[in-house]
Design an enzyme around this catalytic site. Sequence first.
Site, PDB file in Angstrom:
ATOM      1  N   MET A  13      36.417  -6.591 -14.326  1.00 28.66           N
ATOM      2  CA  MET A  13      36.403  -5.369 -15.142  1.00 28.66           C
ATOM      3  C   MET A  13      36.579  -4.124 -14.278  1.00 28.66           C
ATOM      4  O   MET A  13      37.344  -3.216 -14.614  1.00 28.66           O
ATOM      5  CB  MET A  13      35.074  -5.264 -15.911  1.00 28.66           C
ATOM      6  N   ARG A 124      34.350  -5.446 -25.621  1.00 30.05           N
ATOM      7  CA  ARG A 124      35.735  -5.938 -25.596  1.00 30.05           C
ATOM      8  C   ARG A 124      36.018  -6.684 -24.288  1.00 30.05           C
ATOM      9  O   ARG A 124      35.088  -7.032 -23.566  1.00 30.05           O
ATOM     10  CB  ARG A 124      36.757  -4.825 -25.869  1.00 30.05           C
ATOM     11  N   LYS A 172      24.392  -2.743 -26.598  1.00 24.52           N
ATOM     12  CA  LYS A 172      25.258  -3.796 -26.047  1.00 24.52           C
ATOM     13  C   LYS A 172      24.605  -5.180 -26.246  1.00 24.52           C
ATOM     14  O   LYS A 172      25.276  -6.146 -26.615  1.00 24.52           O
ATOM     15  CB  LYS A 172      25.485  -3.508 -24.558  1.00 24.52           C
ATOM     16  N   ASN A 176      25.940  -8.259 -28.374  1.00 20.93           N
ATOM     17  CA  ASN A 176      26.239  -9.559 -27.762  1.00 20.93           C
ATOM     18  C   ASN A 176      25.387 -10.675 -28.355  1.00 20.93           C
ATOM     19  O   ASN A 176      25.836 -11.811 -28.450  1.00 20.93           O
ATOM     20  CB  ASN A 176      26.047  -9.483 -26.244  1.00 20.93           C
ATOM     21  N   TYR A 177      24.159 -10.349 -28.757  1.00 20.17           N
ATOM     22  CA  TYR A 177      23.309 -11.342 -29.426  1.00 20.17           C
ATOM     23  C   TYR A 177      24.078 -11.911 -30.616  1.00 20.17           C
ATOM     24  O   TYR A 177      24.173 -13.126 -30.810  1.00 20.17           O
ATOM     25  CB  TYR A 177      22.005 -10.678 -29.892  1.00 20.17           C
ATOM     26  N   MET A 178      24.655 -11.005 -31.401  1.00 18.71           N
ATOM     27  CA  MET A 178      25.365 -11.439 -32.611  1.00 18.71           C
ATOM     28  C   MET A 178      26.633 -12.202 -32.254  1.00 18.71           C
ATOM     29  O   MET A 178      26.874 -13.304 -32.767  1.00 18.71           O
ATOM     30  CB  MET A 178      25.706 -10.201 -33.450  1.00 18.71           C
ATOM     31  N   SER A 179      27.454 -11.663 -31.359  1.00 18.78           N
ATOM     32  CA  SER A 179      28.740 -12.320 -31.107  1.00 18.78           C
ATOM     33  C   SER A 179      28.553 -13.647 -30.382  1.00 18.78           C
ATOM     34  O   SER A 179      29.298 -14.605 -30.630  1.00 18.78           O
ATOM     35  CB  SER A 179      29.689 -11.389 -30.346  1.00 18.78           C
TER      36      SER A 179
HETATM   37  P1  NAD Z   1      32.848  -9.816 -11.636  1.00 19.60           P
HETATM   38  O1  NAD Z   1      31.919 -10.849 -11.077  1.00 19.60           O
HETATM   39  O2  NAD Z   1      34.285 -10.159 -11.837  1.00 19.60           O
HETATM   40  O3  NAD Z   1      32.810  -8.517 -10.693  1.00 19.60           O
HETATM   41  C1  NAD Z   1      31.666  -8.059 -10.035  1.00 19.60           C
HETATM   42  C2  NAD Z   1      32.103  -7.401  -8.741  1.00 19.60           C
HETATM   43  O4  NAD Z   1      30.945  -6.899  -8.093  1.00 19.60           O
HETATM   44  C3  NAD Z   1      32.768  -8.371  -7.748  1.00 19.60           C
HETATM   45  O5  NAD Z   1      33.972  -7.823  -7.268  1.00 19.60           O
HETATM   46  C4  NAD Z   1      31.722  -8.520  -6.645  1.00 19.60           C
HETATM   47  O6  NAD Z   1      32.295  -8.753  -5.351  1.00 19.60           O
HETATM   48  C5  NAD Z   1      31.053  -7.165  -6.711  1.00 19.60           C
HETATM   49  N1  NAD Z   1      29.713  -7.151  -6.111  1.00 19.60           N
HETATM   50  C6  NAD Z   1      28.744  -8.100  -6.186  1.00 19.60           C
HETATM   51  N2  NAD Z   1      27.644  -7.690  -5.490  1.00 19.60           N
HETATM   52  C7  NAD Z   1      27.940  -6.452  -5.014  1.00 19.60           C
HETATM   53  C8  NAD Z   1      27.200  -5.508  -4.252  1.00 19.60           C
HETATM   54  N3  NAD Z   1      25.948  -5.749  -3.856  1.00 19.60           N
HETATM   55  N4  NAD Z   1      27.810  -4.335  -3.942  1.00 19.60           N
HETATM   56  C9  NAD Z   1      29.077  -4.087  -4.322  1.00 19.60           C
HETATM   57  N5  NAD Z   1      29.826  -4.944  -5.049  1.00 19.60           N
HETATM   58  C10 NAD Z   1      29.254  -6.110  -5.384  1.00 19.60           C
HETATM   59  O7  NAD Z   1      32.179  -9.296 -12.993  1.00 19.60           O
HETATM   60  P2  NAD Z   1      32.891  -8.537 -14.226  1.00 19.60           P
HETATM   61  O8  NAD Z   1      33.449  -9.530 -15.172  1.00 19.60           O
HETATM   62  O9  NAD Z   1      33.761  -7.448 -13.681  1.00 19.60           O
HETATM   63  O10 NAD Z   1      31.615  -7.916 -14.946  1.00 19.60           O
HETATM   64  C11 NAD Z   1      30.973  -6.743 -14.477  1.00 19.60           C
HETATM   65  C12 NAD Z   1      29.951  -6.323 -15.507  1.00 19.60           C
HETATM   66  O11 NAD Z   1      30.611  -6.062 -16.745  1.00 19.60           O
HETATM   67  C13 NAD Z   1      28.888  -7.388 -15.796  1.00 19.60           C
HETATM   68  O12 NAD Z   1      27.630  -6.771 -15.924  1.00 19.60           O
HETATM   69  C14 NAD Z   1      29.363  -8.013 -17.092  1.00 19.60           C
HETATM   70  O13 NAD Z   1      28.285  -8.558 -17.848  1.00 19.60           O
HETATM   71  C15 NAD Z   1      30.022  -6.826 -17.788  1.00 19.60           C
HETATM   72  N6  NAD Z   1      31.078  -7.166 -18.744  1.00 19.60           N
HETATM   73  C16 NAD Z   1      32.037  -8.085 -18.456  1.00 19.60           C
HETATM   74  C17 NAD Z   1      33.044  -8.376 -19.381  1.00 19.60           C
HETATM   75  C18 NAD Z   1      34.137  -9.379 -19.078  1.00 19.60           C
HETATM   76  O14 NAD Z   1      34.892  -9.712 -20.022  1.00 19.60           O
HETATM   77  N7  NAD Z   1      34.291  -9.864 -17.858  1.00 19.60           N
HETATM   78  C19 NAD Z   1      33.061  -7.707 -20.622  1.00 19.60           C
HETATM   79  C20 NAD Z   1      32.098  -6.752 -20.879  1.00 19.60           C
HETATM   80  C21 NAD Z   1      31.104  -6.482 -19.943  1.00 19.60           C
END
Ligand code: NAD
Length: 300
Positions: A13, A124, A172, A176-179
Amino acid sequence: MATTLGFVGLGTMGAPMARNLIRAGFSLRVYDVNADAAADLGTAGAYVAGSPADAARGAAAVITMLPNGNVVEAALFGDGGAVEGLSEGALCIDMSTVLPSQTDAFAQRLAERGVQLVDAPVGRSSQHAVDGKLLIMAGGEQADVERARPYLEALGDTIVHCGPVGAGERMKLVNNYMSIALNVLTAESLTMAESSGLDPEQAREVMMGTVAGQGHMGTTYPAKVLKGDLTPGFMVDLAHKDMGLALTMAAELDAPSWMGAVAHQAYGLARRAGRGREDWTALYPTLRSLALDAPSRRRD
Ligand code: NAD
C-alpha cells in the site's frame, strides 16, 4: 516551495501511496527497513532516509503505513523513531490498521511533544492505492484533519472525518468486522449450494437478486428498522424456522454451517425477547439492548 512530507512503510500500500504524493507535487523523505523498497522510491524522486527520524526531519507531516501497531510504535518512539525528527507543531498521520486504544495512547505520547496525530486508515484495495482512489477514514481534531486533507486528497477520492483521534481506526475495524465475516458466510453459502448439487454460479446469480447478495444495509435496514418500523415484512419467527431448515439440510450434507448456527441462536434470542412476530430486522434492537443496556454500561 513544495511541502515536505516524511513517509514510513513502503509496502504493497505504502509504495503506490508515496508515488501518488510525489506525483501531486509533494517533496518526500521516505524510509523502510527494506532498503530495496526505499531505493525504488528514490528512483521516483524521493529522498531516501536512514531512519524514521531522518524521514521526519523538516517535514510538515510524517505518514506511516506499517503492518501493525507494534511496528508503528517502534517507528514513532523507538531508537531513531520519527519523534526524534519531528518539529513541534508537525503532524503525524498513521494510515496503518491498528488497535484504536493503541492509537489513543500514541496520540497522548505525541501531544506531550507538541505533535498532533490524525489516524487515517484506508479501505479498498492495493489497486485503489495505485489509482489514488482509497476510502480514508480519518480521526482527529477538525483543524488537524483539515491540515492533513491536502495530503489525503492525493491518496483517496473519499475522505470521511469519523470523529476524534481513534475514530478512524474504530470505523475501519467495524467495517472490516462486517466484510471479513461476510466473506465466511459467502464461502459457506456457495459451498452449501455445491454440496446440494446446485450450480454455484447460478446460486450466486439468484442471491444477487435477493437480500442474500444485496445485503441488509442498503435494503431492509433503511426500509424497516432504521425508520423505527418493525411491522413484519418477513418475521423473526420465519427467519428462525428457515435457518433451522437450512442447518438441517447442511447437517444432512456434512456442509459447514458455523455462521448459520450462530445466527439461528440470535434469532432464537429475539424470539425469547418477545420479538418473534416482528420484522427480522428486529435483530438489531435485540443486540443493541444486550450491548447498550448491559449493567457494565450503566452509569447509575
Ligand atoms: P506490507 O507488509 O506490504 O508493507 C509494510 C511495509 O512496512 C513493508 O515494506 C515493510 O518492509 C515495512 N516495515 C516493516 N517494519 C518496518 C519498520 N520498523 N520501519 C519501517 N518500515 C517497516 O503491508 P501493506 O499491505 O502495505 O499494509 C500496510 C497497512 O495497511 C497494514 O496496517 C494493513 O492492515 C493496511 N491495509 C492493507 C490493505 C491491503 O490491501 N494490503 C488494505 C487496507 C489497509
